[in-house]
Motif scaffolding. Structure first.
Motif, PDB file in Angstrom:
ATOM      1  N   ALA A 200       0.821  -1.210   0.000  1.00  0.00           N
ATOM      2  CA  ALA A 200       0.000   0.000   0.000  1.00  0.00           C
ATOM      3  C   ALA A 200       0.860   1.267   0.000  1.00  0.00           C
ATOM      4  O   ALA A 200       0.459   2.303  -0.534  1.00  0.00           O
ATOM      5  N   ALA A 201       2.057   1.188   0.600  1.00  0.00           N
ATOM      6  CA  ALA A 201       2.935   2.353   0.651  1.00  0.00           C
ATOM      7  C   ALA A 201       3.532   2.687  -0.709  1.00  0.00           C
ATOM      8  O   ALA A 201       4.060   3.784  -0.900  1.00  0.00           O
ATOM      9  N   TRP A 202       3.452   1.732  -1.637  1.00  0.00           N
ATOM     10  CA  TRP A 202       4.046   1.918  -2.968  1.00  0.00           C
ATOM     11  C   TRP A 202       2.989   1.743  -4.047  1.00  0.00           C
ATOM     12  O   TRP A 202       3.292   1.405  -5.189  1.00  0.00           O
ATOM     13  N   ALA A 203       1.743   2.041  -3.699  1.00  0.00           N
ATOM     14  CA  ALA A 203       0.643   1.818  -4.636  1.00  0.00           C
ATOM     15  C   ALA A 203       0.718   2.729  -5.851  1.00  0.00           C
ATOM     16  O   ALA A 203       0.097   2.451  -6.888  1.00  0.00           O
ATOM     17  N   HIS A 204       1.469   3.816  -5.743  1.00  0.00           N
ATOM     18  CA  HIS A 204       1.583   4.754  -6.872  1.00  0.00           C
ATOM     19  C   HIS A 204       2.467   4.207  -7.988  1.00  0.00           C
ATOM     20  O   HIS A 204       2.490   4.755  -9.095  1.00  0.00           O
ATOM     21  N   LEU A 205       3.215   3.125  -7.718  1.00  0.00           N
ATOM     22  CA  LEU A 205       4.129   2.571  -8.706  1.00  0.00           C
ATOM     23  C   LEU A 205       3.433   1.521  -9.567  1.00  0.00           C
ATOM     24  O   LEU A 205       2.515   0.832  -9.111  1.00  0.00           O
ATOM     25  N   GLU A 206       3.899   1.386 -10.803  1.00  0.00           N
ATOM     26  CA  GLU A 206       3.491   0.252 -11.627  1.00  0.00           C
ATOM     27  C   GLU A 206       4.080  -1.025 -11.030  1.00  0.00           C
ATOM     28  O   GLU A 206       4.963  -0.982 -10.160  1.00  0.00           O
ATOM     29  N   LEU A 207       3.599  -2.167 -11.522  1.00  0.00           N
ATOM     30  CA  LEU A 207       4.039  -3.446 -10.968  1.00  0.00           C
ATOM     31  C   LEU A 207       5.552  -3.603 -11.062  1.00  0.00           C
ATOM     32  O   LEU A 207       6.190  -4.074 -10.116  1.00  0.00           O
ATOM     33  N   GLU A 208       6.135  -3.221 -12.186  1.00  0.00           N
ATOM     34  CA  GLU A 208       7.583  -3.334 -12.337  1.00  0.00           C
ATOM     35  C   GLU A 208       8.314  -2.483 -11.302  1.00  0.00           C
ATOM     36  O   GLU A 208       9.333  -2.905 -10.734  1.00  0.00           O
ATOM     37  N   GLY A 209       7.812  -1.296 -11.026  1.00  0.00           N
ATOM     38  CA  GLY A 209       8.420  -0.455 -10.004  1.00  0.00           C
ATOM     39  C   GLY A 209       8.311  -1.060  -8.619  1.00  0.00           C
ATOM     40  O   GLY A 209       9.252  -0.978  -7.815  1.00  0.00           O
ATOM     41  N   TRP A 210       7.152  -1.672  -8.314  1.00  0.00           N
ATOM     42  CA  TRP A 210       6.977  -2.350  -7.021  1.00  0.00           C
ATOM     43  C   TRP A 210       7.947  -3.523  -6.904  1.00  0.00           C
ATOM     44  O   TRP A 210       8.547  -3.743  -5.849  1.00  0.00           O
ATOM     45  N   ARG A 211       8.140  -4.269  -7.989  1.00  0.00           N
ATOM     46  CA  ARG A 211       9.119  -5.358  -7.970  1.00  0.00           C
ATOM     47  C   ARG A 211      10.519  -4.827  -7.676  1.00  0.00           C
ATOM     48  O   ARG A 211      11.270  -5.423  -6.888  1.00  0.00           O
TER      49      ARG A 211
END
Length: 253
Positions: A200-211
Motif C-alpha cells: 500500500a505504501a508503494w501503490a503509486h508505482l506500476e508493478l515493475e516499479g513495485w518489484r
C-alpha cells in the motif's frame, strides 16, 4: 538386449527413486545435525512475531542462494507454503522442507506459473494466517533479480513482504548461478528478518516499479547481513552495493 529407450526409462525411474525416496531422509538428517552446530544470531524477530502470533498472513522472501538456512528458521505454529519449481531438484527440495513441517506449491515462472500463483492464492483464502514463501530469483536466475510473480501476488492480496537474509561466518559457495551458500558446522549463522514492506505504501508505482522496490530491500538487507557475518563475496557485492545506494535514495517505507 534392452533397447536404448527402455534403458533410458529404467535409468529415469532409478534416478527419480533416488531423488524422491532415498535422498530426502538423508538430507533432512544432515540438515538437522548442521543446524544444531550453528551459533544462530537472529535479528528482527519482532518483525515477524505479530504475524505469526496474531494469525495474520504474510509473504516471506529469501534469495535462492540462501535457501539452505531456511528450514531451520520456521517457527510458525500453523501452515506455511513455499513456491518451488517443478524440476527434479524442486521435488527434492519439496520433500526436504516437508520434513521440517513446511508445505510446498509446485510451479515457477518457467513452468506452471499461473497455476502455481492460483494455488498460492487458494492457500491464502484458506485463512489461518498463511505464510507464503518465495525464492523470487529462482529457479534459474538472474541472481538477486525477482520474477514478477511475488510482486504481483503481494499487490493482488495486499500482503506485506518480509525478507529473510542469512549468511555465515564460515561457508562454502557452490559455483552455480545462485552461488549457493553452505554454512560450515560450528560457524556463526547471521539471520535478519526485515520490517514488512507494505504494498500500500508503494501503490503509486506500476508493478515493475513495485518489484524493483522489493528487490532493492532484499538485496540491501542481504548485503548488511553478509557484512555482519564478516563475509564479502567479490562476485555478489557490486550488485548488492548498487542496490543499497538506490534504496537510500528511495522514499521511506
Amino acid at each position: 538386449m534392452l533397447s536404448s529407450v527402455r534403458l533410458k526409462r529404467a535409468y529415469q525411474r532409478l534416478f527419480d527413486w533416488v531423488i524422491a525416496g532415498l535422498l530426502p531422509p538423508v538430507f533432512i538428517g544432515v540438515l538437522k545435525l548442521l543446524y544444531r552446530t550453528l551459533r544462530w544470531e537472529i535479528e528482527g524477530r519482532e518483525n515477524v512475531t505479530p504475524f505469526w502470533d496474531g494469525g495474520r498472513p504474510v509473504i516471506m522472501a529469501f534469495w535462492h542462494g540462501r535457501l539452505l538456512f531456511m528450514p531451520g528458521l520456521w517457527e510458525k505454529k500453523g501452515k506455511a507454503h513455499v513456491l518451488i519449481g517443478r524440476h527434479r531438484n524442486g521435488e527434492l527440495i519439496a520433500r526436504v522442507i516437508g520434513g521440517f513441517g513446511l508445505g510446498s506449491v509446485r510451479g515457477s515462472s518457467n513452468a506452471g506459473g499461473p497455476q502455481a500463483r492460483q494455488a498460492m492464492m487458494e492457500r491464502f483464502y484458506e485463512g489461518g494466517g498463511q505464510t507464503l514463501g518465495f525464492t523470487p530469483d529462482g529457479p534459474h536466475g538472474p541472481r538477486y533479480v525477482s520474477k514478477l510473480g511475488m510482486a504481483a501476488l503481494s499487490r493482488k492480496l495486499n500482503l506485506p513482504v518480509i525478507w529473510i537474509s542469512a549468511s555465515a561466518s564460515r561457508s562454502v559457495t557452490v559455483p552455480v548461478w545462485d552461488r549457493f551458500l553452505i554454512p560450515l558446522p560450528f560457524s556463526r549463522a547471521c539471520v535478519h528478518w526485515s520490517p514488512p514492506v507494505d504494498p500500500a505504501a508503494w501503490a503509486h508505482l506500476e508493478l515493475e516499479g513495485w518489484r524493483e522496490v522489493l528487490d532493492h530491500h532484499g538485496r540491501t538487507y542481504q548485503l548488511r547481513t553478509d557484512r555482519r557475518a564478516g563475509r564479502r563475496d567479490p562476485v555478489d557485492h557490486p550488485l548488492l552495493e548498487r542496490s543499497e545506494t538506490a534504496l537510500a535514495k528511495a522514499p521511506p517505507v
